[in-house]
Write a protein that holds these residues in place. Structure first.
Motif, PDB file in Angstrom:
ATOM      1  N   ALA A  39       7.675  -5.901 -15.162  1.00 26.16           N
ATOM      2  CA  ALA A  39       6.325  -5.323 -15.151  1.00 26.16           C
ATOM      3  C   ALA A  39       5.916  -4.821 -13.770  1.00 26.16           C
ATOM      4  CB  ALA A  39       5.303  -6.325 -15.684  1.00 26.16           C
ATOM      5  N   ALA A  40       6.892  -4.456 -12.942  1.00 22.57           N
ATOM      6  CA  ALA A  40       6.580  -3.890 -11.626  1.00 22.57           C
ATOM      7  C   ALA A  40       6.164  -2.431 -11.774  1.00 22.57           C
ATOM      8  CB  ALA A  40       7.776  -4.013 -10.694  1.00 22.57           C
ATOM      9  N   THR A  41       5.409  -1.923 -10.791  1.00 27.87           N
ATOM     10  CA  THR A  41       4.943  -0.544 -10.788  1.00 27.87           C
ATOM     11  C   THR A  41       5.258   0.084  -9.434  1.00 27.87           C
ATOM     12  OG1 THR A  41       3.136  -1.058 -12.316  1.00 27.87           O
ATOM     13  CG2 THR A  41       2.950   0.977 -11.042  1.00 27.87           C
ATOM     14  N   VAL A  42       5.927   1.246  -9.474  1.00 28.46           N
ATOM     15  CA  VAL A  42       6.297   1.958  -8.254  1.00 28.46           C
ATOM     16  C   VAL A  42       5.655   3.338  -8.313  1.00 28.46           C
ATOM     17  CG1 VAL A  42       8.184   2.829  -6.840  1.00 28.46           C
ATOM     18  CG2 VAL A  42       8.455   0.675  -8.079  1.00 28.46           C
ATOM     19  N   GLY A  43       4.870   3.683  -7.275  1.00 28.75           N
ATOM     20  CA  GLY A  43       4.092   4.912  -7.308  1.00 28.75           C
ATOM     21  C   GLY A  43       4.884   6.182  -7.200  1.00 28.75           C
ATOM     22  N   VAL A  44       6.068   6.144  -6.588  1.00 32.92           N
ATOM     23  CA  VAL A  44       6.889   7.362  -6.492  1.00 32.92           C
ATOM     24  C   VAL A  44       8.267   7.061  -7.073  1.00 32.92           C
ATOM     25  CG1 VAL A  44       7.741   9.215  -4.992  1.00 32.92           C
ATOM     26  CG2 VAL A  44       5.542   8.137  -4.502  1.00 32.92           C
ATOM     27  N   SER A  45       9.257   6.720  -6.248  1.00 30.67           N
ATOM     28  CA  SER A  45      10.617   6.506  -6.741  1.00 30.67           C
ATOM     29  C   SER A  45      11.130   5.127  -6.349  1.00 30.67           C
ATOM     30  CB  SER A  45      11.564   7.582  -6.196  1.00 30.67           C
ATOM     31  OG  SER A  45      11.243   8.848  -6.727  1.00 30.67           O
ATOM     32  N   LEU A  46      12.077   4.657  -7.150  1.00 30.21           N
ATOM     33  CA  LEU A  46      12.771   3.398  -6.889  1.00 30.21           C
ATOM     34  C   LEU A  46      14.238   3.723  -6.670  1.00 30.21           C
ATOM     35  CD1 LEU A  46      13.343   0.385  -6.802  1.00 30.21           C
ATOM     36  CD2 LEU A  46      13.104   0.295  -9.281  1.00 30.21           C
ATOM     37  N   GLY A  85       0.799  -1.225   0.000  1.00 25.25           N
ATOM     38  CA  GLY A  85       0.000   0.000   0.000  1.00 25.25           C
ATOM     39  C   GLY A  85       0.825   1.264   0.000  1.00 25.25           C
ATOM     40  N   THR A  86       1.916   1.300   0.777  1.00 24.99           N
ATOM     41  CA  THR A  86       2.731   2.519   0.822  1.00 24.99           C
ATOM     42  C   THR A  86       4.167   2.202   0.416  1.00 24.99           C
ATOM     43  OG1 THR A  86       2.928   2.189   3.228  1.00 24.99           O
ATOM     44  CG2 THR A  86       1.289   3.775   2.470  1.00 24.99           C
ATOM     45  N   ASP A  87       5.067   1.939   1.366  1.00 25.23           N
ATOM     46  CA  ASP A  87       6.483   1.777   1.042  1.00 25.23           C
ATOM     47  C   ASP A  87       6.934   0.326   1.183  1.00 25.23           C
ATOM     48  OD1 ASP A  87       6.645   4.496   0.675  1.00 25.23           O
ATOM     49  OD2 ASP A  87       7.432   4.908   2.677  1.00 25.23           O
ATOM     50  N   ALA A 133      10.198 -10.424  -7.968  1.00 24.21           N
ATOM     51  CA  ALA A 133       9.113  -9.477  -7.682  1.00 24.21           C
ATOM     52  C   ALA A 133       8.428  -9.048  -8.971  1.00 24.21           C
ATOM     53  CB  ALA A 133       9.659  -8.281  -6.910  1.00 24.21           C
ATOM     54  N   ASP A 134       8.224  -9.963  -9.877  1.00 27.05           N
ATOM     55  CA  ASP A 134       7.535  -9.640 -11.126  1.00 27.05           C
ATOM     56  C   ASP A 134       6.087  -9.258 -10.825  1.00 27.05           C
ATOM     57  OD1 ASP A 134       9.879 -10.454 -12.278  1.00 27.05           O
ATOM     58  OD2 ASP A 134       9.131 -12.433 -12.856  1.00 27.05           O
ATOM     59  N   GLY A 135       5.618  -8.181 -11.450  1.00 25.61           N
ATOM     60  CA  GLY A 135       4.246  -7.743 -11.240  1.00 25.61           C
ATOM     61  C   GLY A 135       4.009  -7.051  -9.918  1.00 25.61           C
ATOM     62  N   LEU A 136       5.067  -6.750  -9.183  1.00 23.46           N
ATOM     63  CA  LEU A 136       4.943  -6.063  -7.893  1.00 23.46           C
ATOM     64  C   LEU A 136       4.339  -4.672  -8.084  1.00 23.46           C
ATOM     65  CD1 LEU A 136       5.823  -5.686  -4.824  1.00 23.46           C
ATOM     66  CD2 LEU A 136       7.959  -4.769  -5.751  1.00 23.46           C
ATOM     67  N   THR A 137       3.476  -4.261  -7.141  1.00 17.39           N
ATOM     68  CA  THR A 137       2.923  -2.906  -7.129  1.00 17.39           C
ATOM     69  C   THR A 137       3.222  -2.280  -5.778  1.00 17.39           C
ATOM     70  OG1 THR A 137       1.130  -3.517  -8.640  1.00 17.39           O
ATOM     71  CG2 THR A 137       0.844  -1.504  -7.348  1.00 17.39           C
ATOM     72  N   VAL A 138       3.876  -1.108  -5.801  1.00 14.85           N
ATOM     73  CA  VAL A 138       4.215  -0.372  -4.582  1.00 14.85           C
ATOM     74  C   VAL A 138       3.550   0.995  -4.666  1.00 14.85           C
ATOM     75  CG1 VAL A 138       6.070   0.543  -3.143  1.00 14.85           C
ATOM     76  CG2 VAL A 138       6.405  -1.601  -4.376  1.00 14.85           C
ATOM     77  N   GLY A 139       2.752   1.335  -3.656  1.00 16.56           N
ATOM     78  CA  GLY A 139       2.003   2.584  -3.717  1.00 16.56           C
ATOM     79  C   GLY A 139       2.877   3.816  -3.688  1.00 16.56           C
ATOM     80  N   ASP A 192      11.661  -1.115 -22.353  1.00 14.52           N
ATOM     81  CA  ASP A 192      10.256  -0.691 -22.348  1.00 14.52           C
ATOM     82  C   ASP A 192       9.829  -0.065 -21.019  1.00 14.52           C
ATOM     83  OD1 ASP A 192       9.404  -1.734 -25.044  1.00 14.52           O
ATOM     84  OD2 ASP A 192      10.089  -3.597 -24.130  1.00 14.52           O
ATOM     85  N   GLY A 193      10.795   0.421 -20.233  1.00 12.86           N
ATOM     86  CA  GLY A 193      10.468   1.053 -18.966  1.00 12.86           C
ATOM     87  C   GLY A 193       9.901   2.450 -19.162  1.00 12.86           C
ATOM     88  N   ARG A 194       9.116   2.912 -18.187  1.00 16.21           N
ATOM     89  CA  ARG A 194       8.543   4.256 -18.187  1.00 16.21           C
ATOM     90  C   ARG A 194       8.894   4.913 -16.857  1.00 16.21           C
ATOM     91  NH1 ARG A 194       8.376   2.515 -22.458  1.00 16.21           N
ATOM     92  NH2 ARG A 194       6.650   2.372 -23.958  1.00 16.21           N
ATOM     93  N   PHE A 195       9.578   6.054 -16.936  1.00 13.23           N
ATOM     94  CA  PHE A 195      10.053   6.738 -15.742  1.00 13.23           C
ATOM     95  C   PHE A 195       9.625   8.201 -15.823  1.00 13.23           C
ATOM     96  CE2 PHE A 195      12.799   3.262 -16.932  1.00 13.23           C
ATOM     97  CZ  PHE A 195      12.846   2.504 -15.767  1.00 13.23           C
ATOM     98  N   GLY A 196       8.871   8.659 -14.827  1.00 11.11           N
ATOM     99  CA  GLY A 196       8.239   9.974 -14.910  1.00 11.11           C
ATOM    100  C   GLY A 196       9.189  11.139 -14.822  1.00 11.11           C
ATOM    101  N   ASP A 197      10.301  11.014 -14.095  1.00 16.59           N
ATOM    102  CA  ASP A 197      11.255  12.121 -13.954  1.00 16.59           C
ATOM    103  C   ASP A 197      12.603  11.817 -14.572  1.00 16.59           C
ATOM    104  OD1 ASP A 197       9.369  13.658 -12.711  1.00 16.59           O
ATOM    105  OD2 ASP A 197      10.158  13.391 -10.682  1.00 16.59           O
ATOM    106  N   ALA A 198      13.272  10.750 -14.115  1.00 17.32           N
ATOM    107  CA  ALA A 198      14.649  10.535 -14.575  1.00 17.32           C
ATOM    108  C   ALA A 198      15.083   9.096 -14.307  1.00 17.32           C
ATOM    109  CB  ALA A 198      15.599  11.501 -13.874  1.00 17.32           C
ATOM    110  N   VAL A 199      16.114   8.690 -15.059  1.00 15.71           N
ATOM    111  CA  VAL A 199      16.896   7.488 -14.784  1.00 15.71           C
ATOM    112  C   VAL A 199      18.315   7.972 -14.529  1.00 15.71           C
ATOM    113  CG1 VAL A 199      17.751   5.290 -15.651  1.00 15.71           C
ATOM    114  CG2 VAL A 199      15.435   6.030 -16.224  1.00 15.71           C
ATOM    115  N   ASP A 200      18.821   7.721 -13.332  1.00 16.30           N
ATOM    116  CA  ASP A 200      20.077   8.328 -12.889  1.00 16.30           C
ATOM    117  C   ASP A 200      21.126   7.240 -12.655  1.00 16.30           C
ATOM    118  OD1 ASP A 200      22.071   9.871 -11.803  1.00 16.30           O
ATOM    119  OD2 ASP A 200      20.778  10.939 -10.403  1.00 16.30           O
ATOM    120  N   PHE A 201      22.227   7.305 -13.444  1.00 13.51           N
ATOM    121  CA  PHE A 201      23.329   6.357 -13.310  1.00 13.51           C
ATOM    122  C   PHE A 201      24.595   7.030 -12.763  1.00 13.51           C
ATOM    123  CE2 PHE A 201      20.859   4.379 -16.801  1.00 13.51           C
ATOM    124  CZ  PHE A 201      20.704   3.102 -16.292  1.00 13.51           C
TER     125      PHE A 201
END
Length: 525
Positions: free
Chosen positions: A208-215, A163-165, A184-190, A278-287
């Motif tokens: 195919a995991a989904t993270v609601g804020v940042s990873l 639900g949250t973190d 953790a395939d298909g994992l959803t983190v709020g 095929d990833g989607r990142f709303g702000d950035a990918v930082d290496f």
């Protein structure tokens, strides 16, 4: 006293050990049940010091408390808070609904923890030793915290819903029988998935995991050198940023914050391939400062990734490939020494709108960067770079890039076309340096005028010729379309005839190359 009646009344069942009875009462009171002895060595759940019966509870009794435990004492909220406890047997809560708050610190589990399809409000396991965590399709309304835990045979969080973190900071996960450390395939983190300073020995799979804020994988160390991938996360969706950057080490280091001066730094390091296709990142990918150790058949794959900003600021991988084919970013932030060499960079279809170099990145090195990505001639990377430079007002650099494209194309042509390419390059630089045409015309005009001033030039017909003018005569030879009324009235013999023929041919070559260059420029515009 029957067992059911006793539980409903809150009485301690008769078959509990003294240790379990203490846990039972702490559960009803909502207080911490701490069996630590105060000796750091003896209390280490990951050490070899044995814990006796005085610190051991049965997994069956823990499940009983969580699924059908006694009521809380008046004015209290029941919860299970264990510290320094050993759990014997397999803790099996599969399919159950756990209402009380659960927190276990520095506990030791003798067998696997089984939580598939279980439901929790919040579950915290901190600095625990766990053979394996099976939690496929687990559901939490709040957090799932697993910091500093050690999982000897991996974690399974397939299709889990947090639900949250989800916190895995400083956790250590070893591979299971399939070679995965965390599945953790298909994992959803709020909200956030924090795995800072994580040690993963095997494949970390987030397909195919989904993270609601940042990873955040700041300071993490992923190791899977004998398989293809250490991080396997195609179709990963992160609403904000993915961080594969350094982390501060020590008590003073704050999660997600820039480390304070004097803080020891640990970089993100990956031994094995990374797949973020095929990833989607709303702000950035930082290496930033990331270190990659790849074999020749492993790769850092960002195929078709979409993100507003890609910060490619890591350490140049000595082997392996970096693949950006089909990726789309707005800002590309990079360093000249971060990219691999020729044959190990692939950028077909890579689209970016702005270049934001960190440090010196001169045009000659930028051209080497494009050349490294095109083992065989491909015009698209050159045209993309030229378009970005032109949009930034750097027209001269854009022309240099397009000229480099033509020269690279020339290398793939047959000999006749290659010679024609050299002629276009020497004369007008494929139309990208049109001033050269005027220089060549002036040189040929001056040389021809000087030579024909000394030529014998009897007229073809007496009284039907203009006055001899070697300057106009040379210009008439050089201009293949315009007739200045000089050629065709004079007889030239021997070498002068050959010189006139050469001037006509050079004029045609010059005019044709100018026309080809002009056509190319018009097509580009």
């Amino acid at each position: 006293m029957t067992e059911g009646a006793g539980v409903r009344a809150g009485d301690v069942p008769d078959d509990l050990t003294a240790t379990e009875a203490g846990m039972w009462q702490a559960f009803r009171n909502g207080t911490v049940y701490d069996l630590s002895c105060g000796d750091a060595v003896a209390d280490d759940p990951h050490g070899g010091h044995p814990w006796g019966e005085e610190r051991t509870v049965r997994a069956r009794i823990v499940c009983w408390l969580l699924l059908d435990g006694p009521p809380a004492l008046a004015g209290r909220v029941s919860s299970l808070k264990l510290t320094g406890v050993q759990v014997s047997g397999s803790l099996d809560l599969a399919g159950g609904t756990v209402v009380p708050y659960v927190e276990m610190r520095r506990c030791r589990f003798e067998q696997d923890v089984l939580l598939p399809e279980a439901r929790f409000t919040t579950l915290r396991m901190v600095d625990c030793s766990v053979p394996r965590l099976e939690a496929a399709r687990v559901h939490t309304e709040g957090d799932l915290h697993l910091p500093r835990c050690r999982f000897h045979h991996g974690i399974r969080l397939t299709d889990a819903q947090i639900g949250t973190d989800l916190m895995l900071n400083q956790a250590i996960a070893h591979r299971d029988h399939s070679g995965r450390s965390i599945a953790a395939d298909g994992l959803t983190v709020g909200q956030d998935l924090q795995a800072e300073l994580l040690e993963s020995h095997g494949e970390l799979s987030l397909r195919a995991a989904t993270v609601g804020v940042s990873l955040s994988l700041r300071g993490a160390r992923l190791s899977n050198p004998y398989e293809r991938l250490a991080l396997n996360a195609p179709q990963l969706t992160v609403e904000r940023s993915l961080y594969l950057t350094p982390a501060g080490v020590g008590a003073q280091a704050m999660s997600g914050m820039t480390p304070a001066q004097g803080t020891r730094i640990q970089r993100f390091a990956c031994e094995g391939g990374i797949r973020l296709d095929d990833g989607r990142f709303g702000d950035a990918v930082d290496f930033e400062r990331a270190r990659f150790t790849l074999t020749d058949d492993q790769e850092l794959s960002l195929r078709r990734v979409q993100t507003p900003e890609l910060r490619f600021l890591g350490e140049q991988p000595a082997r392996g490939r970096v693949v950006l084919s089909g990726a789309k970013v707005i800002n590309l932030m990079d360093r000249a020494d971060a990219w691999p060499g020729p044959g190990r960079l692939h950028m077909g279809g890579f689209a970016y709108e702005n270049l934001v170099p960190r440090g010196p990145f001169p045009l000659v090195e930028r051209l080497d960067w494009v050349a490294a990505a095109t083992a065989e001639y491909n015009p698209e990377p050159y045209e993309r770079l030229a378009a970005v430079l032109r949009a930034g007002g750097e027209d001269e650099d854009a022309r240099e890039v397009l000229l480099a494209k033509q020269r690279r194309h020339r290398e793939s042509l047959p000999m006749a076309a290659k010679l024609w390419g050299y002629a276009q390059d020497w004369t007008v630089a494929y139309g990208y340096r049109p001033g050269r045409a005027a220089v060549w015309m002036a040189l040929l005009w001056a040389a021809g005028s000087f030579a024909f001033a000394r030529a014998g030039h009897p007229p073809m017909k007496r009284g039907e010729h203009p006055e001899w003018n070697p300057t106009l005569f040379t210009l008439d030879l050089l201009l293949p379309v315009i007739d200045l009324g000089q050629v065709g009235f004079w007889q030239l013999r021997g070498g002068w005839q050959w010189l006139a023929t050469a001037m006509i041919l050079l004029g045609w070559i010059l005019a044709t190359t100018v026309a080809a260059g002009a056509t190319r420029l018009l097509r580009r515009n």
